[in-house]
Design an enzyme around this catalytic site. Structure first.
Site, short mmCIF file in Angstrom:
data_model
loop_
_atom_site.label_atom_id
_atom_site.label_comp_id
_atom_site.label_asym_id
_atom_site.label_seq_id
_atom_site.Cartn_x
_atom_site.Cartn_y
_atom_site.Cartn_z
N HIS A 82 -13.25 7.81 14.68
CA HIS A 82 -11.80 7.84 14.59
C HIS A 82 -11.36 9.01 13.71
O HIS A 82 -11.93 9.25 12.66
CB HIS A 82 -11.28 6.53 13.97
N ASP A 161 -0.35 -5.04 13.45
CA ASP A 161 -0.24 -3.65 12.97
C ASP A 161 0.93 -2.94 13.63
O ASP A 161 1.65 -2.20 12.98
CB ASP A 161 -1.54 -2.89 13.23
N ARG A 168 7.13 -0.01 8.44
CA ARG A 168 6.71 0.94 7.39
C ARG A 168 7.39 2.29 7.61
O ARG A 168 7.84 2.94 6.66
CB ARG A 168 5.19 1.13 7.41
N SER A 183 -4.43 -0.59 8.34
CA SER A 183 -3.93 -0.27 9.67
C SER A 183 -5.03 0.37 10.52
O SER A 183 -5.29 -0.05 11.66
CB SER A 183 -2.73 0.68 9.56
#
Length: 431
Positions: A82, A161, A168, A183
Site C-alpha cells: 500500500h 472508515d 474528518r 484508516s
C-alpha cells in the site's frame, strides 16, 4: 453507554475501552450517533491522541464493520502493498509482477485516485477490457492460477472508515496520526493479506511532509499489525518529485512496460527492487533483503517479470496486444516546456506536477469526474540532469486544447541550480 460520556473521557485524556470505541464507531456507522458527536470525538482524538491499545482496537473495530475477505483457501503467505499516495506512482504495477514471478502471492485491493494522486485502478482501467471488479471468488481463482490479482475495493469493505473519513475531511481532523493509521490499516487488513508493505510517501507532494512524522506513522502501523498478528514493514520514500518519468494513466502503463523491459528510470527501478526485496523476505522466499534484491533483479533482467505482467493483464480480461500497440497512448494535443537557463534541474514540488496533471484531465476533482486516459505529463528531464537553454524539460498531453497558463503553474514546482543536489529515493525502512 452514553456518547457524551465517551467524548468527555477522551477530552480529559482518559483511555477509551474497546467496548466504548465499538459503541461509538458502530453507532455512527448505523447513523444512531449524529455527526456533531462524532465530530467532537474526532477533534478530541486529534488534540489528545490515542494509546497503542486504543488505536489497535479502533482499527480492528473498523476492519470488522463490513465484509472481511477470507483468503485462507489460498496456500502460502498472501502479500499486499500500500502507498499513502504519490504523483506518478505506478509502483504496484511493476512490483507485483516482479514478486509474483519469483513465487510470491500478491493479493491487492486498491482504490481510485482523487485529487493530485493517481489510483492504481484508474491506470488499469485505461487498458481496454481490463476487469478491475472481479468477484471475490474470481479474485481468488486468478491468484491461485498466476500468483497475482489486483482489483478495486468493494463498497462492503470497512464502511465505518468511509463514514468517518468524509467527516474528518469536513472537520479539520484529517491530520491525526491515530486516525490516519487506523484508516489505512483497517482497509488493508480487511482484504485478507498476511503480510503488507507500506510505502509512506514523504515530502512536498505527500501528506506526510517531514521524515519524523512519516516515521511516527510507520511505527504506529507496524504496532497495529503486530497486535493483530500481521507482518507489516514500512518504506519511507521521497515524494518531493514524481516517481519515474510519466504522470497520467495510459502513459504510466507504458512506463510500467518499459521498466519491466529493463528500460526504467534508475531511481524508480531502485525503489521497485527495494520494495520487492522486502516482500520476498516477508514471503519467506529470500533470507534477507540482499538476497531478495538479487532474486528480484534476476526476474527483471530475464524477462520473467514482464511476462507475468502480461499474464496478469490477460487473466483479468485486458487486451495485451492493445498495450503493445504504439498507438495505445495517442493524445491529440501537447505542449513542451523549455529550459530558460543553463544548469541542473531540480524538481522540488511534485504536488504542483500532480495538480497540473489533474487539470489536464489525468485525475478527478470529485468521485464522479471522468478521466482523460490520454492526459498527463512526461518528464523529459529529471532532477540533477544538466540542461541548456531551449532543452525540452517536460511535455504536457491532453485530448483537449491545453491552457497555456499551466506552463506558468508548472514553473512553481522546479528550478535550475548551478550544482547537483542530494536526491535519495528511499529515506528509511522500518520493520
Amino acid at each position: 453507554m452514553i456518547a457524551l460520556d465517551i467524548i468527555n473521557k477522551k477530552k480529559n485524556k482518559i483511555e477509551l475501552s474497546n467496548e466504548e470505541i465499538n459503541f461509538f464507531v458502530n453507532g455512527f456507522t448505523k447513523k444512531e450517533i449524529p455527526d456533531y458527536q462524532m465530530s467532537s470525538l474526532l477533534m478530541a482524538i486529534l488534540l489528545n491522541g490515542m494509546s497503542e491499545l486504543e488505536i489497535s482496537n479502533l482499527t480492528e473495530i473498523m476492519m470488522h464493520s463490513g465484509d472481511v475477505v477470507d483468503l485462507s483457501s489460498i496456500k502460502g503467505i498472501k502479500l499486499d502493498k500500500h502507498s499513502t499516495g504519490g504523483v506518478g506512482d505506478k509502483t504496484s504495477l511493476v512490483l507485483g509482477p516482479i514478486v509474483a514471478s519469483c513465487g510470491g502471492i500478491v493479493s491487492k485491493m486498491s482504490g481510485r485516485g482523487l485529487g493530485h494522486t493517481g489510483g492504481t485502478i484508474d491506470k488499469l482501467e485505461s487498458i481496454p477490457n481490463f476487469n478491475c471488479f472481479l468477484s471475490i471468488d474470481e479474485f481468488k481463482n486468478v491468484i491461485n492460477k498466476i500468483g497475482i490479482s489486483i482489483i478495486g475495493q468493494t463498497d462492503s469493505l470497512v464502511p465505518a472508515d468511509k463514514a468517518i473519513y468524509s467527516l474528518r475531511d469536513a472537520t479539520g481532523t484529517v491530520d491525526s496520526l491515530p486516525l490516519i493509521a487506523s484508516s489505512i490499516m483497517s482497509k488493508k487488513l480487511a482484504t485478507g493479506s498476511d503480510a503488507i508493505l507500506l510505502d509512506i510517501k514523504c515530502g512536498n507532494g505527500a501528506f506526510m511532509k517531514d521524515l519524523e512524522s512519516a516515521q511516527k506513522l510507520g511505527n504506529i502501523m507496524i504496532k497495529i499489525g503486530r497486535s493483530l498478528k500481521k507482518d507489516i514493514r514500512v518504506e519511507i520514500t521521497n515524494m518531493n518529485q514524481p516517481l519515474g518519468i510519466m504522470i497520467g494513466n495510459k502513459n504510466e502503463i507504458i512506463e510500467v512496460i518499459r521498466t519491466l523491459s529493463n528500460k526504467g528510470e534508475s531511481n524508480f527501478v531502485k525503489l521497485c527492487l527495494s520494495s520487492a526485496s522486502t516482500m520476498l523476505v516477508q514471503a519467506g522466499i529470500a533470507k534477507n533483503e540482499l538476497e531478495g534484491e538479487k532474486i528480484a533483479k534476476e526476474s527483471l533482467l530475464s524477462g520473467k517479470a514482464l511476462a507475468k505482467f502480461y499474464e496478469f493483464i490477460e487473466a483479468q480480461g485486458g487486451d495485451v496486444e492493445a498495450i503493445k500497440d504504439p498507438l495505445f497512448w495517442n493524445p491529440s494535443n501537447k505542449i513542451e516546456v523549455l529550459a530558460t537557463e543553463n544548469g541542473f534541474l531540480e524538481i522540488y514540488d511534485s504536488l504542483v506536477f500532480g495538480n497540473v496533471a489533474l487539470k489536464l484531465g489525468a485525475g478527478r476533482k470529485t468521485k464522479t469526474d471522468k478521466i482523460d486516459f490520454e492526459a498527463g505529463i512526461e518528464l523529459n528531464k529529471i532532477t540533477n540532469d544538466h540542461v541548456k537553454i531551449g532543452d525540452i524539460l517536460f511535455t504536457l498531453y491532453s485530448t483537449k486544447v491545453i491552457d497555456l497558463s499551466l506552463i506558468k503553474e508548472l514553473n512553481l514546482g522546479y528550478k535550475i541550480n548551478n550544482k547537483v543536489i542530494s536526491n535519495k529515493i528511499i529515506l528509511d525502512k522500518i520493520k
